[in-house]
Design a protein around this motif. Structure first.
Motif: not given
Length: 107
Positions: A71-72, A32-36, A5-6
């Motif tokens: 960051l993700n 913000f969302l992130v992907i593990d 996720v950018t």
């Protein structure tokens, strides 16, 4: 390989992507969302669901977005998993395609 996720997700935080993820690898922060990357199975289902094109394959990550890979990984260890669509922030449309949003990331 993983998906990332950018920056364009910051302050938009559309959650269309989370519902199609078969392994629940999305984590939700304040804006913000992130992907593990440890959970992502590279299925590609989430990428076309993002209305602001904020999800990119690690292999296709633009140079100016490379820091979002780390960051993700970092934030996915701190933030809770999200599996259901939520309403976006009221001002999400205003933040679409705004450059240099990293300074607005809330941890």
């Amino acid at each position: 390989m993983t998906f990332v996720v950018t920056e364009n997700c910051i302050k938009c935080k559309y959650t269309d992507c989370v519902e199609v993820c078969p392994v629940d690898c999305f984590h939700e922060g304040p804006n913000f969302l992130v992907i593990d990357p440890e959970e992502c199975i590279d299925c590609t289902l989430c990428e076309p669901e993002c209305p602001v094109d904020a999800i990119v394959s690690e292999d296709d990550l633009p140079e100016d977005q490379k820091e979002f890979l780390e960051l993700n990984a970092e934030l996915s260890k701190k933030w809770p998993v999200i599996t259901e669509i939520k309403d976006p922030p009221e001002d999400a449309k205003e933040w679409e395609d705004v450059p240099d949003k990293l300074k607005y990331l809330e941890r």
